[in-house]
Design a protein around this motif. Structure first.
Motif, PDB file in Angstrom:
ATOM      1  N   GLU A  90       0.827  -1.207   0.000  1.00 28.98           N
ATOM      2  CA  GLU A  90       0.000   0.000   0.000  1.00 28.98           C
ATOM      3  C   GLU A  90       0.862   1.258   0.000  1.00 28.98           C
ATOM      4  N   VAL A  91       1.929   1.232   0.783  1.00 29.35           N
ATOM      5  CA  VAL A  91       2.824   2.389   0.814  1.00 29.35           C
ATOM      6  C   VAL A  91       3.458   2.589  -0.553  1.00 29.35           C
ATOM      7  N   ALA A  94       0.968   4.221  -2.809  1.00 25.80           N
ATOM      8  CA  ALA A  94       0.779   5.624  -2.441  1.00 25.80           C
ATOM      9  C   ALA A  94       1.938   6.477  -2.948  1.00 25.80           C
ATOM     10  N   LYS A 167      -2.840  15.558   0.303  1.00 27.17           N
ATOM     11  CA  LYS A 167      -3.589  14.397   0.778  1.00 27.17           C
ATOM     12  C   LYS A 167      -2.760  13.116   0.635  1.00 27.17           C
ATOM     13  N   LEU A 168      -2.096  12.982  -0.521  1.00 28.15           N
ATOM     14  CA  LEU A 168      -1.279  11.796  -0.733  1.00 28.15           C
ATOM     15  C   LEU A 168      -0.111  11.747   0.243  1.00 28.15           C
ATOM     16  N   GLN A 170      -0.067  12.983   3.188  1.00 25.41           N
ATOM     17  CA  GLN A 170      -0.601  12.608   4.491  1.00 25.41           C
ATOM     18  C   GLN A 170      -0.848  11.105   4.558  1.00 25.41           C
ATOM     19  N   GLN A 171      -1.423  10.554   3.489  1.00 20.47           N
ATOM     20  CA  GLN A 171      -1.676   9.117   3.465  1.00 20.47           C
ATOM     21  C   GLN A 171      -0.373   8.332   3.542  1.00 20.47           C
ATOM     22  N   ARG A 172       0.617   8.808   2.801  1.00 22.84           N
ATOM     23  CA  ARG A 172       1.904   8.128   2.805  1.00 22.84           C
ATOM     24  C   ARG A 172       2.545   8.178   4.192  1.00 22.84           C
ATOM     25  N   GLU A 174       0.960   8.459   7.057  1.00 19.49           N
ATOM     26  CA  GLU A 174       0.195   7.586   7.941  1.00 19.49           C
ATOM     27  C   GLU A 174       0.556   6.118   7.700  1.00 19.49           C
ATOM     28  N   ALA A 175       0.693   5.763   6.416  1.00 19.81           N
ATOM     29  CA  ALA A 175       1.050   4.379   6.099  1.00 19.81           C
ATOM     30  C   ALA A 175       2.441   4.045   6.633  1.00 19.81           C
ATOM     31  N   THR A 178       2.188   3.469  10.335  1.00 19.15           N
ATOM     32  CA  THR A 178       1.579   2.170  10.605  1.00 19.15           C
ATOM     33  C   THR A 178       2.550   1.041  10.313  1.00 19.15           C
TER      34      THR A 178
END
Length: 356
Positions: A90-91, A94, A167-168, A170-172, A174-175, A178
């Protein structure tokens, strides 16, 4: 059968379990080698026999507990490993998306820069003055309107792309956070696994200290099949539920004799859920990695309706899994030191039977 298991349900903390198990091991070992100093060596009616029996019982119980702990530890390890692999993918996706977004932004910036450059080369005149000086006012107005529209679209598009990039990013982030947590969790499970391996080695030393007959009696308990490397041949085996189940059974039977290996899913070694996952992969079927997940990888059926190829999970937490092959037998990877083998389907409490 150390493989896929959920976290232990025990109420003791890990350190408490280690303390209790170490004390039990010490007591068992002492019972094996110690005898009262005043005991008559020729007195066969003394308490030596009961003490030996108690030592054997304690050793067996300790080994069984350690086998269960090892399976649950491996199950947690496999689960963390699977989640980490999935999150890494997933990372990666992203990051690819973010890179493509950045390329689009760069192209847009280049286009806007070209417009700005053209305006600068034109002298950057005030629009009213440029109109007065224009030889063709109508043409100028048309071009100016077009430039305004282009500029507005460019600015809007750039704004949208910047928002998407944020946004991307931020998602990256967060991933990545995690993933870091999962890697730390995986490391913790690995440490726990090493601890259990140490306990298994300790238990093996205790078993090896027993007389040969008693050790062989433990290894050949009635809860396990006497001839573990030979396929069951008596009685109706029953037909596999499907051609893929038949292919999976054949694959599992080919694995008989292969070693139990922590976290392995073939082809040279297996843990319990690794064996069933690999066997079904040979039939073109993708199973989850852990025994808990495999429990729900199909339709559950009653044990008395089991057919070859069905997955049999054990204990309330489904911390062990084997493959039913007919005649009341399963093929499974038992635990460290024991190769893939046949055992009775009722070798331990059955949690569920799943038809893939």
């Amino acid at each position: 059968m150390a493989t896929h298991r959920r976290p232990s349900q025990s109420g003791l903390t890990q350190s408490a379990r280690v303390t209790v198990l170490s004390a039990a091991a010490a007591t068992a070992a002492a019972a094996l080698v110690a005898s009262p100093a005043s005991a008559d060596p020729h007195d066969t009616s003394s308490a030596a026999a009961p003490a030996s029996s108690a030592a054997v019982t304690a050793t067996r119980a300790r080994v069984d507990r350690l086998f269960e702990q090892a399976e649950r530890a491996t199950e947690r390890f496999n689960r963390a490993d699977e989640r980490a692999d999935r999150l890494r993918e997933e990372v990666g996706r992203a990051r690819d998306t973010a890179a493509r977004g950045q390329e689009r932004i760069n192209r847009m910036r280049g286009a806007l820069g070209a417009v700005a450059g053209a305006q600068y080369r034109a002298g950057g005149l005030d629009p009213a003055l440029a109109l007065l000086l224009s030889a063709n006012p109508d043409s100028y107005l048309s071009q100016a309107a077009a430039l305004d529209r282009v500029g507005a679209r460019q600015v809007s598009a750039l704004s949208e792309l910047k928002a998407a990039q944020r946004k991307l990013a931020q998602q990256r982030a967060e991933a990545s956070v995690t993933l870091g947590e999962l890697e730390r969790s995986r490391a913790a499970v690995a440490r726990h696994k090493r601890t259990v391996e140490g306990k298994l080695a300790e238990a093996r030393r205790l078993l090896n200290s027993l007389p040969t007959q008693e050790r062989e009696e433990f290894e050949g308990r009635s809860s396990r099949s006497g001839d573990r490397g030979v396929a069951p041949s008596s009685g109706p085996a029953g037909a596999p539920a499907s051609s893929r189940a038949s292919a999976a059974v054949l694959a599992a039977q080919r694995a008989v004799g292969k070693p139990y290996v922590w976290g392995a899913n073939g082809p040279s070694g297996f843990d319990c859920s690794g064996l069933t996952q690999w066997s079904y992969a040979q039939a073109g079927v993708s199973l989850p990695r852990t025994s808990q997940a495999q429990r729900y990888a199909g339709r559950q059926v009653p044990l008395d309706q089991a057919q070859p190829g069905d997955l049999v999970t054990y204990r309330d937490d489904a911390s062990h899994v084997g493959m039913y092959v007919g005649n009341g037998q399963v093929v499974h990877a038992p635990y460290p030191g024991a190769p893939v083998r046949y055992d009775p389907v009722g070798m331990m409490p059955v949690a569920s039977v799943t038809r893939v």
